[in-house]
Design a protein around this motif. Structure first.
Motif, mmCIF file in Angstrom:
data_model
loop_
_atom_site.group_PDB
_atom_site.id
_atom_site.type_symbol
_atom_site.label_atom_id
_atom_site.label_comp_id
_atom_site.label_asym_id
_atom_site.label_seq_id
_atom_site.Cartn_x
_atom_site.Cartn_y
_atom_site.Cartn_z
ATOM 1 N N GLU A 4 0.834 -1.190 0.000
ATOM 2 C CA GLU A 4 0.000 0.000 0.000
ATOM 3 C C GLU A 4 0.872 1.244 0.000
ATOM 4 N N LEU A 5 0.395 2.262 -0.692
ATOM 5 C CA LEU A 5 1.135 3.503 -0.828
ATOM 6 C C LEU A 5 0.322 4.645 -0.240
ATOM 7 N N GLY A 6 0.993 5.513 0.484
ATOM 8 C CA GLY A 6 0.331 6.683 1.028
ATOM 9 C C GLY A 6 0.154 7.746 -0.043
ATOM 10 N N ILE A 7 -0.668 8.715 0.255
ATOM 11 C CA ILE A 7 -0.985 9.759 -0.726
ATOM 12 C C ILE A 7 0.253 10.557 -1.115
ATOM 13 N N GLY A 8 1.166 10.792 -0.179
ATOM 14 C CA GLY A 8 2.396 11.525 -0.494
ATOM 15 C C GLY A 8 3.273 10.767 -1.469
ATOM 16 N N GLU A 9 3.402 9.474 -1.260
ATOM 17 C CA GLU A 9 4.215 8.653 -2.152
ATOM 18 C C GLU A 9 3.600 8.587 -3.550
ATOM 19 N N VAL A 10 2.279 8.471 -3.612
ATOM 20 C CA VAL A 10 1.601 8.438 -4.908
ATOM 21 C C VAL A 10 1.759 9.790 -5.607
ATOM 22 N N ALA A 11 1.661 10.855 -4.851
ATOM 23 C CA ALA A 11 1.856 12.182 -5.430
ATOM 24 C C ALA A 11 3.263 12.292 -6.030
ATOM 25 N N GLU A 12 4.243 11.833 -5.314
ATOM 26 C CA GLU A 12 5.621 11.886 -5.789
ATOM 27 C C GLU A 12 5.812 11.034 -7.047
ATOM 28 N N ARG A 13 5.257 9.856 -7.049
ATOM 29 C CA ARG A 13 5.440 8.936 -8.175
ATOM 30 C C ARG A 13 4.678 9.352 -9.422
ATOM 31 N N THR A 14 3.545 10.015 -9.248
ATOM 32 C CA THR A 14 2.720 10.389 -10.399
ATOM 33 C C THR A 14 2.966 11.821 -10.868
ATOM 34 N N GLY A 15 3.554 12.641 -10.000
ATOM 35 C CA GLY A 15 3.725 14.048 -10.336
ATOM 36 C C GLY A 15 2.481 14.872 -10.062
ATOM 37 N N LEU A 16 1.460 14.237 -9.514
ATOM 38 C CA LEU A 16 0.239 14.948 -9.149
ATOM 39 C C LEU A 16 0.355 15.467 -7.730
ATOM 40 N N SER A 17 -0.276 16.575 -7.457
ATOM 41 C CA SER A 17 -0.294 17.085 -6.093
ATOM 42 C C SER A 17 -1.276 16.253 -5.260
ATOM 43 N N VAL A 18 -1.153 16.368 -3.965
ATOM 44 C CA VAL A 18 -2.096 15.713 -3.055
ATOM 45 C C VAL A 18 -3.513 16.198 -3.358
ATOM 46 N N TYR A 19 -3.638 17.484 -3.647
ATOM 47 C CA TYR A 19 -4.955 18.057 -3.963
ATOM 48 C C TYR A 19 -5.508 17.455 -5.251
ATOM 49 N N ALA A 20 -4.642 17.264 -6.255
ATOM 50 C CA ALA A 20 -5.081 16.664 -7.518
ATOM 51 C C ALA A 20 -5.526 15.217 -7.295
#
Length: 142
Positions: A4-20
């Motif tokens: 499982e990945l946290g929202i911060g890690e997903v944001a980093e990996r996708t280039g999307l912001s947490v808000y996005a």
């Protein structure tokens, strides 16, 4: 779960912001609801990251949000609606091809203008290129 990945890690990996990422979730663009940990934090999967990569490329290429939402809904439904998915993708591809043609036309003009300026600079003359008061064709070339 360890994958499982946290929202911060997903944001980093996708280039999307947490808000996005929250926006994508709110707009029902993901393939499945994002699981929550016992502490209430979002827990994404590798499949979410892969899907978000597709979504962001479609959005980056100008796919309207309504079309992306429809595409995601079709994918969520599973097999049996491939023709509808294909129709959405073909429509989007046609729009992107038209954009590319427009951009090629713009690039052709810019390339021509660069050539004019390079030639004038090499000749050591700026006559008619930088002088908007010259009127006629010379001003148009500037």
């Amino acid at each position: 779960m360890s994958n499982e990945l946290g929202i911060g890690e997903v944001a980093e990996r996708t280039g999307l912001s947490v808000y996005a990422l929250r926006f994508y979730e709110r707009e029902n663009l993901l393939l499945a609801p994002v699981r929550r940990t016992s502490g209430g934090r979002r827990a994404y999967t590798e499949q979410d990251v892969d899907w978000l990569a597709i979504c962001t490329r479609l959005r980056d290429s100008g796919m309207p949000l309504a079309d992306l939402r429809a595409f995601a809904a079709l994918v969520r439904e599973g097999p049996g609606n491939e023709e509808q998915r294909l129709a959405l993708l073909r429509g989007h591809r046609s729009r992107v091809q038209a954009q590319l043609a427009d951009l090629r036309s713009c690039l052709d003009l810019i390339t021509w203008k660069v050539g004019v300026y390079e030639q004038r600079l090499a000749e050591g003359t700026a006559t008619g290129v930088w002088d908007p008061t010259a009127g006629g064709d010379a001003a148009a070339r500037g």
